[in-house]
Design a protein around this motif. Structure first.
Motif, PDB file in Angstrom:
ATOM      1  N   LEU A  56       0.810  -1.215   0.000  1.00 27.89           N
ATOM      2  CA  LEU A  56       0.000   0.000   0.000  1.00 27.89           C
ATOM      3  C   LEU A  56       0.847   1.271   0.000  1.00 27.89           C
ATOM      4  CD1 LEU A  56      -2.865  -0.969   2.486  1.00 27.89           C
ATOM      5  CD2 LEU A  56      -3.015  -0.755  -0.004  1.00 27.89           C
ATOM      6  N   LEU A  57       2.092   1.154   0.400  1.00 28.49           N
ATOM      7  CA  LEU A  57       2.966   2.324   0.470  1.00 28.49           C
ATOM      8  C   LEU A  57       3.865   2.461  -0.751  1.00 28.49           C
ATOM      9  CD1 LEU A  57       4.089   2.120   4.221  1.00 28.49           C
ATOM     10  CD2 LEU A  57       2.147   3.361   3.231  1.00 28.49           C
ATOM     11  N   VAL A  58       3.662   1.591  -1.744  1.00 31.20           N
ATOM     12  CA  VAL A  58       4.521   1.579  -2.928  1.00 31.20           C
ATOM     13  C   VAL A  58       3.780   2.175  -4.117  1.00 31.20           C
ATOM     14  CG1 VAL A  58       5.801   0.109  -4.521  1.00 31.20           C
ATOM     15  CG2 VAL A  58       5.754  -0.453  -2.088  1.00 31.20           C
ATOM     16  N   ASP A  59       4.427   3.115  -4.819  1.00 40.93           N
ATOM     17  CA  ASP A  59       3.831   3.746  -6.004  1.00 40.93           C
ATOM     18  C   ASP A  59       4.099   2.962  -7.282  1.00 40.93           C
ATOM     19  OD1 ASP A  59       2.704   5.888  -4.616  1.00 40.93           O
ATOM     20  OD2 ASP A  59       4.559   7.041  -4.706  1.00 40.93           O
ATOM     21  N   GLY A  60       5.078   2.067  -7.246  1.00 37.98           N
ATOM     22  CA  GLY A  60       5.416   1.301  -8.430  1.00 37.98           C
ATOM     23  C   GLY A  60       6.680   0.503  -8.192  1.00 37.98           C
ATOM     24  N   ALA A  61       7.204  -0.089  -9.246  1.00 36.21           N
ATOM     25  CA  ALA A  61       8.419  -0.896  -9.138  1.00 36.21           C
ATOM     26  C   ALA A  61       9.195  -0.823 -10.437  1.00 36.21           C
ATOM     27  CB  ALA A  61       8.066  -2.344  -8.812  1.00 36.21           C
ATOM     28  N   GLY A  62      10.501  -1.002 -10.319  1.00 33.95           N
ATOM     29  CA  GLY A  62      11.361  -0.957 -11.490  1.00 33.95           C
ATOM     30  C   GLY A  62      11.173  -2.164 -12.385  1.00 33.95           C
ATOM     31  N   PRO A  63      11.677  -2.119 -13.616  1.00 28.24           N
ATOM     32  CA  PRO A  63      11.478  -3.216 -14.579  1.00 28.24           C
ATOM     33  C   PRO A  63      12.090  -4.536 -14.119  1.00 28.24           C
ATOM     34  CG  PRO A  63      13.085  -1.611 -15.399  1.00 28.24           C
ATOM     35  CD  PRO A  63      12.437  -0.998 -14.197  1.00 28.24           C
TER      36      PRO A  63
END
Length: 292
Positions: free
Chosen positions: A48-55
């Motif tokens: 819930l605290l993550v906006d996204g992730a790297g490839p």
């Protein structure tokens, strides 16, 4: 999905949902939870605290999901397991702690706290037989600050884990002994003086393991209690606990759902004046509670 191949928050959550479906098809008991737990472990923070992730996350995450789909335990993949308020290292060759054992530990902790409130000058004396990773012994030491705790474990890997666990959470307060927990010579100097004996011993009946994860990843020494009914070691530990405990001391022993009556009878035949069966959070018979 972003142009650089990274995931935005919506694509990330979709990937985790798809992983949950993959684990469900593979027969994992808690697929959505495990899919989220793997993502959070890889990300290092709550989803819930993550906006996204790297490839790079996609390939790494899918590899973890496939390991879990092949029924490698979540704890083995992440290298950690949780027990009451503790986060423990999950090592090969050491039994993975189960939620039902938290109830067993809780019963022992409540008894030790009651003894503490009774005004024991030196603090309650608690012995954990077949200590495994040291989870119960460490939890007792943390939750009962005045307790004096001894833990007995036979297996090399588990004994080393118990030492590390107890030193991490209760430095210098838990004595870990590598020995046969049922042997009369083990902790013989404590006979007749212990307030609480707690144990999650090997108790599985012969041929009774149906869970592929348990069969493949937990050490056999920590599973089978001996004999067709799995009661050889538990009954021997009832006798050993009877010698260790003081008058009115308490034995708390985890057992299989079908072993309650046999262990109550063993306790009453072995000098305990009261024996009852406690239930786990699902309502199944789970532990013996016997008063010396």
């Amino acid at each position: 999905m972003k142009d650089d191949g990274a995931l935005d928050r919506y694509a990330l959550r979709r990937l985790v949902r798809e992983a949950g479906e993959r684990l469900k098809v593979a027969g994992v008991a808690s697929p959505e939870h495990d899919a989220r737990a793997l993502a959070e472990w890889l990300l290092g923070r709550p989803l819930l605290l993550v906006d996204g992730a790297g490839p790079e996350f996609i390939e790494q995450y899918r590899a973890l999901v496939e390991r879990r789909a092949a029924r490698e335990p979540l704890q083995r993949i992440t290298g950690r397991m949780f027990f009451r308020s503790l986060e423990l290292e999950c090592r090969p060759g050491v039994f993975i702690v189960r939620p039902e054992t938290e109830v067993v530990a809780g019963a022992a902790i409540e008894a030790a706290l009651a003894r503490e409130r009774g005004g024991v000058a030196s603090g309650p004396l608690v012995v954990d037989l077949c200590a495994g990773s040291g989870a119960i012994a460490a939890a007792v030491a943390v939750e009962v600050p005045t307790a004096r705790v001894a833990a007995v474990e036979l297996a090399d890997e588990a004994c080393a884990a118990a030492v590390d666990t107890c030193e991490r959470y209760a430095p210098g307060r838990v004595r870990v002994v590598q020995a046969d927990a049922a042997a009369p010579s083990t902790l013989a100097e404590l006979d007749g003086s212990v307030d609480v004996v707690v144990t999650n011993p090997p108790y599985v009946p012969a041929g009774a393991i149906e869970d592929v994860e348990t069969a493949s990843y937990d050490p056999r020494l920590a599973l089978f209690g001996g004999g067709d009914d799995g009661l050889d070691l538990p009954v021997a530990l009832v006798r050993r606990a009877g010698a260790l405990l003081r008058d009115d001391g308490l034995l708390v022993m985890e057992h299989d759902a079908g072993q309650g009556r046999a262990l109550r009878e063993a306790a009453l035949a072995g000098g305990f004046h009261e024996a009852s069966t406690g239930q786990d959070l699902t309502g199944r018979d789970r532990f013996l509670r016997a008063v010396r």
